[in-house]
Every structure is written in C-alpha cells, then in structure tokens.
Design a protein around this motif. Structure first.
Motif, PDB file in Angstrom:
ATOM      1  N   LEU A  51      -4.104  26.652  36.412  1.00  0.00           N
ATOM      2  CA  LEU A  51      -4.767  26.398  35.127  1.00  0.00           C
ATOM      3  C   LEU A  51      -3.724  26.099  34.063  1.00  0.00           C
ATOM      4  O   LEU A  51      -4.029  25.519  33.029  1.00  0.00           O
ATOM      5  CB  LEU A  51      -5.602  27.617  34.713  1.00  0.00           C
ATOM      6  N   LEU A  52      -2.502  26.510  34.305  1.00  0.00           N
ATOM      7  CA  LEU A  52      -1.379  26.175  33.424  1.00  0.00           C
ATOM      8  C   LEU A  52      -0.286  25.581  34.312  1.00  0.00           C
ATOM      9  O   LEU A  52      -0.223  25.880  35.508  1.00  0.00           O
ATOM     10  CB  LEU A  52      -0.834  27.435  32.738  1.00  0.00           C
ATOM     11  N   THR A  71      -3.114  16.722  37.860  1.00  0.00           N
ATOM     12  CA  THR A  71      -4.196  17.550  37.306  1.00  0.00           C
ATOM     13  C   THR A  71      -5.442  17.480  38.181  1.00  0.00           C
ATOM     14  O   THR A  71      -6.070  18.498  38.477  1.00  0.00           O
ATOM     15  CB  THR A  71      -4.553  17.088  35.884  1.00  0.00           C
ATOM     16  N   ASN A  75      -7.106  20.486  40.352  1.00  0.00           N
ATOM     17  CA  ASN A  75      -8.515  20.836  40.223  1.00  0.00           C
ATOM     18  C   ASN A  75      -9.177  21.003  41.576  1.00  0.00           C
ATOM     19  O   ASN A  75      -9.841  22.001  41.855  1.00  0.00           O
ATOM     20  CB  ASN A  75      -9.229  19.693  39.489  1.00  0.00           C
ATOM     21  N   LYS A  76      -9.000  19.989  42.400  1.00  0.00           N
ATOM     22  CA  LYS A  76      -9.615  19.984  43.724  1.00  0.00           C
ATOM     23  C   LYS A  76      -9.069  21.131  44.569  1.00  0.00           C
ATOM     24  O   LYS A  76      -9.818  21.839  45.228  1.00  0.00           O
ATOM     25  CB  LYS A  76      -9.291  18.664  44.446  1.00  0.00           C
ATOM     26  N   ARG A  78      -7.692  23.919  43.616  1.00  0.00           N
ATOM     27  CA  ARG A  78      -8.158  25.211  43.117  1.00  0.00           C
ATOM     28  C   ARG A  78      -9.593  25.473  43.578  1.00  0.00           C
ATOM     29  O   ARG A  78      -9.914  26.555  44.054  1.00  0.00           O
ATOM     30  CB  ARG A  78      -8.075  25.240  41.591  1.00  0.00           C
ATOM     31  N   GLY A  79     -10.433  24.462  43.450  1.00  0.00           N
ATOM     32  CA  GLY A  79     -11.822  24.602  43.855  1.00  0.00           C
ATOM     33  C   GLY A  79     -11.949  25.031  45.303  1.00  0.00           C
ATOM     34  O   GLY A  79     -12.790  25.866  45.646  1.00  0.00           O
TER      35      GLY A  79
ATOM     36  N   TYR B 328     -13.949  26.423  39.269  1.00  0.00           N
ATOM     37  CA  TYR B 328     -14.615  26.197  40.561  1.00  0.00           C
ATOM     38  C   TYR B 328     -14.206  24.860  41.161  1.00  0.00           C
ATOM     39  O   TYR B 328     -14.602  24.531  42.270  1.00  0.00           O
ATOM     40  CB  TYR B 328     -16.147  26.182  40.398  1.00  0.00           C
ATOM     41  N   GLY B 329     -13.476  24.058  40.370  1.00  0.00           N
ATOM     42  CA  GLY B 329     -13.037  22.771  40.895  1.00  0.00           C
ATOM     43  C   GLY B 329     -13.753  21.589  40.276  1.00  0.00           C
ATOM     44  O   GLY B 329     -13.564  20.455  40.695  1.00  0.00           O
TER      45      GLY B 329
END
Lengths: 209, 421
Positions: A51-52, A71, A75-76, A78-79, B328-329
């Motif tokens: 997130l950072l 980024t 995102n992917k 982390r999900g 959550y992505g």
C-alpha cells in the motif's frame, strides 16, 4: 515465505525517515511485531502489503519481488496473495456477510461455491450470520468476519494491524487463536503488529520496532 | 458478484438519500419534458388551426380579437362587414380563395358558422357520414362535436342566440343535421357548419317576428357603410346582407405586403394576418412558459448538484469501504465504474419516472383543455422529443460523476486505513 531487506521509508510531508529491521520468515512461521504507537508499525505493515512504496530496500513474498512491481501489478498481487485484518471496519457496509466474501473473491478474480464459503464462516463460528448486514453484527462477529475476509482467497501472507486492541480478554484470546489456527490451516505466514502485550505468549517469533 | 451488483447494493444501502436524489431529478425531468411538449403542442395547435388562412378581413377593431374570433373561434367578433364589400375584395387577383363566414349562434356552447362550401377546404375537412349541404337550415357537424353532443344525422335542433350557453334564448327555427366531418385536429372539429343563408334566415325571421330587437351583432342593418358600393352586377339579394368576416388565402406571398395595408387604409374594413397576430400573442403568453422553463432548468441544476453531493458523500462516507476494496485488489478503474454505475442508475430511473410523470401531466392538461375549450389535442410523444433533454441530463450527471470520483483517484489508501474511525 516473506523476506525484507534494508527497508527505508519517508512520508514527504515531514523529514522523519523510517529504517526497518530486516525480517525473514519461512513458510508456516508467524511473527509478532511489538512497539509503541507512532514508531511506524502500520507503515511497515503497509509497506509489506504494497500500500506504500519504500524509497529503498527489497520485499520478497514467495518468489515475487514486490518492490519491483508497478502499481497495477501490486494491486493484483495484493488481491491474490495478501490478506489484511484491521482493528475496525472489517467489511463493506452495503453488502451482507456472504456478499462481502463474494466481493473479496471477485476482486481477487476467484470464485468459490456457497458451501466452501459457508465452511469458512462455520470455522469462524459466524455461519449463522451469513445473510446478515454488516451493521447487525457484534464487535466479536465483525472481527471474525474480518478474519474470514483476510483468508477466504487463500493468501500467502496474512497481515494483521492491531487486531485485538478493541477486544476484551476473552475475545482477544478467541480471535488470536482463530487467526493462528486459520493461518496454519491455509499455510500462510501470519504477521501481527500490536502494542497489546496480552498476545505476546502466543508467538514464538517476536520483533520489536 | 461483480461491479454492477455492488453498485446496486450501494444504491439501496441508503434508501432515503437515493430516493431524494431520484425524486428531485425526475421532477425536473418531468417539468422540462412536459413544458417543452406543452409549448410545442400549443404552438402546433394554433398554427394548425390556421389551416390555409393567410388573412382575415372583418370590421375595424382589434386585429387580435378578429383573429381569435374568426380563426380560432374563441372570442367575440369585432362586428360585421358588408357582403358587397367583401365580394369586391374576393375578386382581387391576388386572392386565391375568399371564404365568408358569419356567426353568432351556438348549440350547447359549440359555435354555428354560416359559410360556403370552401370553408371545409380551408381545413382539409372531408365528410365522414351523410351528405353535403344543399339548402338553408342544413348543418354538418365537426367530429369532436358529433362525439360530444348526441346529435346524429337527421336530427333537428334549435340554435341558441349568442356565443355562450348562458344567457341566451333559443331561436324558433329548426336546424337539421345532414353530415359529419372526419376528425382533422383543427378548429372545424368543434364547429357546426351551415350555409350563410341559415344565419340570415334565422335572424331575419326573428326581426320580423319580434318587436324588441335584441342586441344583434350580425344582422345589424348598418347601411351607412355601403353608400357608394351598390354594385351594378351584383344581382343577388346580398347587397344588404352582412357577414362577420372573410377568410382569405393568397395566390402568392407578395400579397402579404400590399393587400392588408390597402384594405386597412382604403376601406372601413380591417385586415389581420393570423400568423403575425398569433406570434404577437405568443410573445406575451410565452413569458409564462419561459419562466417555468427557467425554473425547470434551475431544478435540474439543483438535482444534478444533489446527485453530485450524494455521490461525493458516498465516496467520502465510504472512503474506508473503497480503501478496503483497494486492499482486496480492486483497481481505481473498478471503483470509478462502481460510482459511475450508481450515478447512471439514479439518472436512468429518474428519466423513466420523469417521462411517466410528464406523460401524466400532459394527459391531464390536455384533458382539461379538451373539457374547457372544446379543443382536442393529440398526445404524441416522439423519441426525438426526449433526446435533447435526455442528452442534457446525461451530460450533467456525467459532470456530477466526474467531480464525485475525483477523490477516488486522489485516494491515499494507506492514510485512510491508518486513520480508522
């Protein structure tokens, strides 16, 4: 497996620079990070979650070097691979319990059948609340829903930020036992940051920030 | 689960907010659509009623009154003109058709118009049932009138003097229905058409039969005006007769420039141009429509601000939810899509309700017009009427959405998550 090396971070608003100790956690191992507030515990957790972004240093989860991802890729990643547990606000307000799990899986681009999801809720003792709205849940139930949200998509790492600070002793024990037990069941690394000394004895690996 | 479903759940999460937004927007859409429709219908109806009438010639007075009385049949006539004079005018080469009309009687409030066969041509009216008029005292009914009154072909009735139902006395002579016109959507639908002779006959008898002459606007034997006009070739007995007005259609538009002025300056008749007079009238009455339209736009603007505020609040209030979804992505794009769907859902539902509301409003207003003014207006909604308003609403909603989602783009997830409420 999770490993960090020479992580450094700064918020550009002030000049305080955080230097974080290296960690290296093999599979099925858990870590408790203790420290007073304001010394960057949450910052460290957010760095691990992507997130950072660190200004220096490396983060590796499994075989992926997280600090090298864009980024969108972060995102992917982390999900799919990270589950986050928070102190409060565990789920989306406008959805009910089971819809929250569905949404969590949707964003991780996964699906599970109703039985499997109900099974997850059952292990956390909230299967009865399946169709309840989030606002209708008690504090303890909410915390357990938060855990369900953090592990329903089978992440490699579960990161928990002060998961027990608003709970009484009984619930604190319950939640921590559940968290450790579920992490084990899903073969995930569990990293908990807290200033709550009650849960210290539950962890073999400790680290102070 | 997908973005659309989450949007719908969000939409239903705070029903009162959502309801208020939808209510405001749909009312303003209804107002906008309704006013546009009403404005257009009234204009169309008025222009439609003109038929092929380019000019009206009648007694001196207010030109607007002359048009209202002789073309739209909603006012009292300005007076009478001499038949002879009208005949002379009708022979002017610039005149294509000149139809004399004479009126002053009614049946149950519907006007009885004495005229010639050409009257029906002005409005493109054709016979639906029955036959054409052959002699005096025969009547053909307009379509609306035939429907509203119980008159059928072969029926006889007494006409009442004057133009309104109240305060009138009935004439003794019986009129006979011989035909009914097809509906035209024009003023002829609510008139009773009869030969000029009928009017003259009815009132002629009265004058002989009754000592006390009631105030009579059509058979006022005003001979002064005709002194110099005794046409030698006019063998008809019409030289002493009078008509209310003459409806004229021109052979070419050039006549528009010369003829009315010539009449107004050189005769003691008055020429009025219906299009011009109605446009003038419309400029006055149009103010009301303009004010209401302005109000409708204001409401639209306010309701778009409401949508913006509610979306913005949702983004703000649920900052944590949105941040959660990011953990959550979810991508920024997915979150923007979610908020946009919610806004568009509000817009779509409002447009639907607004359209229905405007339909209902127009229906009621038209029904009132039909009842009070005996004027049938067709309710037609073409999709092209919705396009401009729909486009406007969509644009404003899109603006609201763009402003509302801006915080999502700027969202600092880490910051939101570390400042738990």
């Amino acid at each position: 497996m999770i490993r960090t090396q020479g992580l450094t971070f700064t918020y550009d608003t002030d000049d305080a620079v955080f230097n974080f100790p290296d960690i290296s956690l093999p599979e099925n191992e858990h870590l408790l990070i203790l420290g007073k507030s304001g010394i960057g515990k949450t910052t460290f957790l957010h760095l691990l979650a992507g997130l950072l972004s660190p200004i220096q240093g490396e983060i590796q989860i499994g075989k992926v070097k997280v600090h090298q991802l864009s980024t969108r890729q972060t995102n992917k990643f982390r999900g799919k691979n990270i589950g986050l547990v928070f102190q409060k606000n565990h789920a989306i307000q406008s959805l009910n319990v089971i819809e929250n799990l569905e949404a969590r899986l949707f964003f991780a681009k996964q699906t599970l059948n109703q039985e499997t999801m109900t099974e997850v809720l059952k292990q956390l003792d909230i299967a009865d609340c399946k169709n309840k709205k989030v606002q209708e849940l008690s504090e303890g139930q909410l915390q357990r829903l938060g855990i369900a949200m953090a592990l329903v998509h089978q992440p490699k790492v579960i990161l928990a930020d002060e998961p027990t600070s608003s709970l009484d002793d009984e619930n604190c024990n319950k939640v921590m036992n559940l968290l450790i037990q579920q992490a084990k069941a899903h073969h995930a690394n569990l990293i908990v940051i807290t200033h709550d000394n009650r849960i210290k004895p539950m962890f073999k690996n400790h680290m102070a920030l | 689960m997908n973005i659309g479903k989450i949007s719908i759940k969000n939409f239903r999460y705070k029903p009162l907010y959502t309801f208020l937004g939808v209510l405001m927007l749909s009312v303003s859409i209804a107002l906008l659509l309704g006013i546009q429709k009403l404005d257009r219908s009234l204009k169309n109806q008025m222009e439609n009623n003109l038929g092929n009438i380019d000019m009206v010639v009648g007694a001196k007075g207010s030109p607007l009154q002359l048009v209202l009385a002789s073309v739209l049949h909603i006012d009292n006539p300005t007076g009478n003109i001499s038949c002879t004079e009208a005949k002379t005018l009708a022979k002017n080469p610039m005149v294509e058709k000149a139809v004399p009309i004479s009126y002053g009687d009614n049946y149950q409030g519907y006007r009885i118009v004495g005229t010639t066969k050409d009257f029906a041509f002005l409005y493109g009216a054709t016979l639906d049932k029955g036959k054409n008029i052959e002699r005096s005292m025969e009547v053909i009914l307009g379509a609306t009138l035939a429907e509203r009154t119980n008159l059928k072909i072969g029926d006889t009735f007494q006409s009442s003097h004057g133009l309104a139902v109240l305060g009138s006395h009935e004439h003794d002579d019986l009129l006979t229905v011989v035909g009914i016109y097809r509906p035209t959507g024009k003023v002829i639908d609510r008139l009773l058409v009869t030969p000029l002779e009928t009017i003259w006959d009815v009132h002629h008898h009265e004058e002989n039969g009754k000592e006390v002459g009631h105030q009579d606007e059509h058979v006022n034997p005003d001979h002064d005006s005709e002194e110099g006009h005794h046409d030698e070739d006019n063998v008809l007995e019409e030289e002493n007769k009078e008509i209310t007005s003459l409806l004229v259609s021109f052979r070419n538009p050039m006549a528009l420039l010369n003829l009315p002025r010539a009449i107004n300056e050189n005769t003691n008749m008055q020429a009025a141009l219906p299009k011009f007079e109605l446009d003038r009238l419309y400029q006055f009455t149009g103010v009301g429509i303009k004010v209401i339209t302005g109000i409708a736009y204001a409401i639209l603007a306010i309701s778009c601000i409401t949508i913006f505020v509610s979306l913005y609040r949702m983004v703000r209030d649920r900052a944590f939810d949105l941040a959660l979804m990011r953990t959550y992505g979810a991508s920024n794009f997915q979150l923007i899509k979610m908020v946009a769907y919610e806004g568009l859902l509000v817009a779509a539902i409002s447009f639907l309700i607004g359209t229905l509301l405007s339909y209902l409003g127009i229906y009621l207003i038209f029904k009132m017009i039909a009842d009070q003014y005996k004027q049938q207006m067709p309710i037609e909604f073409g999709y092209q009427e919705f396009l401009p308003t729909g486009f406007l609403v969509l644009t404003m909603v899109l603006f609201a959405i763009v402003f509302a989602i801006y915080p999502i783009v700027k969202m600092n997830i880490s910051k939101i998550l570390s400042h738990e409420k």
